[in-house]
Enzyme design. Structure first.
Site, PDB file in Angstrom:
ATOM      1  N   GLY A 304       1.772  -2.077  -8.654  1.00  0.00           N
ATOM      2  CA  GLY A 304       3.065  -2.764  -9.564  1.00  0.00           C
ATOM      3  C   GLY A 304       2.386  -4.165  -9.893  1.00  0.00           C
ATOM      4  O   GLY A 304       2.747  -4.737 -11.174  1.00  0.00           O
ATOM      5  N   ASN A 305       1.908  -4.932  -9.093  1.00  0.00           N
ATOM      6  CA  ASN A 305       1.439  -6.308  -9.272  1.00  0.00           C
ATOM      7  C   ASN A 305       0.157  -6.443  -9.168  1.00  0.00           C
ATOM      8  O   ASN A 305      -0.496  -7.674  -9.254  1.00  0.00           O
ATOM      9  CB  ASN A 305       1.777  -7.180  -8.001  1.00  0.00           C
ATOM     10  CG  ASN A 305       1.382  -6.739  -6.639  1.00  0.00           C
ATOM     11  OD1 ASN A 305       0.643  -5.656  -6.564  1.00  0.00           O
ATOM     12  ND2 ASN A 305       1.565  -7.589  -5.796  1.00  0.00           N
ATOM     13  N   GLY A 306      -0.861  -5.289  -9.445  1.00  0.00           N
ATOM     14  CA  GLY A 306      -2.275  -5.704  -9.648  1.00  0.00           C
ATOM     15  C   GLY A 306      -3.113  -4.244  -9.757  1.00  0.00           C
ATOM     16  O   GLY A 306      -2.649  -3.335  -9.541  1.00  0.00           O
ATOM     17  N   ASP A 437       6.457  -5.952   0.737  1.00  0.00           N
ATOM     18  CA  ASP A 437       6.247  -4.499   0.059  1.00  0.00           C
ATOM     19  C   ASP A 437       5.737  -3.691   1.242  1.00  0.00           C
ATOM     20  O   ASP A 437       4.584  -3.032   1.056  1.00  0.00           O
ATOM     21  CB  ASP A 437       5.309  -4.809  -1.185  1.00  0.00           C
ATOM     22  CG  ASP A 437       5.075  -3.543  -2.155  1.00  0.00           C
ATOM     23  OD1 ASP A 437       6.142  -2.751  -1.952  1.00  0.00           O
ATOM     24  OD2 ASP A 437       4.214  -3.476  -2.646  1.00  0.00           O
TER      25      ASP A 437
END
Length: 587
Positions: A304-306, A437
């Protein structure tokens, strides 16, 4: 020095008790000491079939019938069985038909040479004939070994196979249930029954039956394959692809590779809470290029973030590079923590339970340029973390491998993994940081185990520090399936991580992602996106209510701890240190 006879005897004992890993190790040892003995090769080949190593088994058994004893009915029959099994993994009907004809030829030879086990050989022969489309001939070929209503499991299994292909599903169920009434752990019968249930459209029952087969024989490659097919049929694609990946590591085949290339399993990504979208980007542009001093060799995945890249240092050491996605909106919210906490992250990564962070590269001014539309900078100098490359994969991948999940070593491995992560979180929380996370995809293995007994030697590490937030910092993103309900309403707290770790332990122990408040958690996320915070609070209260009434089905020894970790009341949750200490008592 062990004698041949003692090694064969020991290997057969393991084989008869379905301990195929130790059987294989024993026969391998015998093979190294006595490479020219027919009996060693035969048992080695039989065990390779049980472990799903079909191509290896075919090569082993061909050595017997082509080099040592062409009249060995047992080697001929076992070779035919291996070739028949392998036919399911061929990509085209023509190659499969060709393979089946070879297997049929070996069964014919075995039948002629044998003085016993005629019914077993004839049963395999009839199944192969049926698979070639000659259903009448297949049933006729069984007539010589069918004697009235006498109970004969191989014949009944073969007859069930023929009935199923004819569409006579009621007759097929009746015939196979005769076998299972007397032999409830007959794996071949369980698989055949599952296929009848699949053809009837009762997919849930088919999956239950295949799971029973895999509990009895976790390495059965056909049970794995048919289970993956059923999962794919019912739309559980990620589970199916994860299982295909396991199969591909055991018996590489064009069919499985084709399925994997069509749809790779994806992990559950974290999602930003603020309405925003990442810039449109293809991470493959970095392959073959250098980011700082690191030469990128492959794209490992996307979260989701990378994007996670595989790279090499100038000295040839492998590293993982996580390039952070840039979202439209206020960029400093996404990168301020990484910039201000770079030293803390490096210090934290010296902990043996945390994936090492070698470098943090974040330039706010460069990010501002990218957000104006100048993507040249993102291609050349993206924000990134350089981390230790973990060769063993992650717990989410390992969980989907039946041979590990159904093994007696699995629960202890989960407890060790959770204890290791709890220790890592304790160090993180002491530094005033919250991971934000924690989930199976972010628990990494130092090495990939080959067999269940290897699990005791594997070390586990917490990874993906790109999600870290300072305690009381703003929550920017979360993975809905593992997040605590109050994460929508509060600033970051260590007890968020404890809840996520508890949910992670539940998923790893059960292979289920069925928390009772999942719909409410997704509703709350959608409300947050609309900035309807009254709606968010309403859904969070509903989620907490459902969690209070949940009674998760986990081992009794760990249930009180898990229940406290996923308590909807944060003050009732243990600290990460308490989780670690309590789990150590179970190990």
């Amino acid at each position: 020095m062990s004698s041949l006879r003692s090694l064969i005897s020991q290997g057969r004992q393991f084989y008869d008790s379905r301990d195929y890993y130790n059987a294989y190790k024993t026969f391998e040892r015998a093979y190294k000491m006595f490479p020219d003995r027919e009996e060693v090769l035969l048992w080695k080949g039989k065990t390779e079939i049980k472990l799903g190593k079909l191509k290896t088994a075919i090569n082993t058994l061909r050595k017997v019938v082509e080099g040592y004893n062409k009249d060995s009915w047992e080697a001929l029959y076992t070779l035919a069985l291996a070739i028949y099994y392998y036919s399911f993994f061929l990509a085209t009907s023509s190659s499969r038909k060709k393979n089946l004809k070879v297997a049929l030829d070996y069964t014919e030879k075995a039948y002629i040479k044998s003085k016993k086990n005629k019914s077993e050989i004839a049963s395999l022969r009839s199944v192969i004939i049926a698979e070639l489309g000659q259903l009448g001939e297949a049933e006729k070929s069984l007539s010589a070994v069918r004697k009235g209503n006498n109970f004969n499991p191989p014949v009944s299994i073969a007859l069930t196979h023929i009935y199923r292909l004819k569409g006579l599903l009621t007759e097929a169920i009746y015939e196979i249930d005769r076998v299972l009434l007397y032999e409830p752990n007959n794996v071949d019968a369980l698989i055949e029954r599952a296929l009848v249930l699949r053809d009837k459209g009762t997919y849930d029952q088919a999956l239950v039956t295949l799971d029973i087969a895999l509990q009895t024989e976790p390495t059965n490659i056909l049970a794995m394959f048919f289970k993956a097919e059923v999962l794919e049929t019912v739309g559980r694609r990620n589970e199916a692809m994860a299982l295909y990946k396991v199969i591909d590591s055991i018996v590489p085949s064009p069919l499985i590779k084709k399925k994997l290339s069509a749809s790779q399993p994806k992990s559950l990504p974290s999602k930003p809470l603020s309405p925003s979208a990442p810039i449109n980007w293809n991470p493959k542009v970095w392959v073959g290029k250098k980011l700082s001093i690191y030469e990128v060799t492959d794209v490992l995945g996307e979260g989701g973030n990378g994007y996670v890249l595989k790279a090499k240092t100038p000295k040839g050491n492998e590293v993982a590079v996580k390039v952070l996605k840039i979202y439209t909106g206020v960029p400093e919210e996404h990168f301020d923590t990484l910039i201000s906490e770079a030293n803390s992250l490096s210090k934290l990564s010296s902990d043996p339970n945390v994936v090492k962070v070698y470098a943090v590269h974040v330039d706010k001014f460069l990010i501002e340029e990218v957000l104006t539309g100048n993507l040249t900078f993102y291609k050349r100098e993206p924000p990134m973390l350089v981390m230790e490359f973990m060769r063993g994969g992650n717990m989410a991948e390992l969980m989907h491998e039946d041979k590990f999940f159904y093994s007696t070593q699995w629960n202890k491995a989960v407890y060790r993994a959770i204890a290791s992560v709890a220790s890592a979180l304790y160090q993180m929380h002491k530094l005033g940081l919250v991971h934000m996370d924690v989930k199976p995809q972010n628990i990494f293995l130092t090495e990939k185990p080959n067999y269940p007994y290897d699990l005791q030697n594997v070390k586990f590490k917490l990874g993906d520090l790109g999600s870290v937030v300072r305690v009381n910092g703003k929550v920017l993103q979360l993975t809905v399936e593992y997040a605590s309900p109050e994460a929508y309403l509060e600033n970051a707290k260590p007890y968020f991580d404890v809840f996520s770790l508890g949910m992670t332990m539940y998923v790893l122990l059960t292979r289920k992602l069925d928390r009772p408040d999942l719909q409410e958690m997704n509703n709350a996320y959608n409300c947050y996106q609309r900035k309807d915070f009254n709606c968010v609070r309403y859904e969070v209260r509903k989620a907490q209510g459902k969690l209070r009434g949940w009674d998760p089905n986990v081992p009794t020894e760990v249930k009180p701890l898990l229940m406290s970790m996923i308590s909807p009341d944060p003050v009732r949750r243990p600290t990460s240190l308490e989780v670690h200490n309590l789990l150590l008592k179970l190990l």
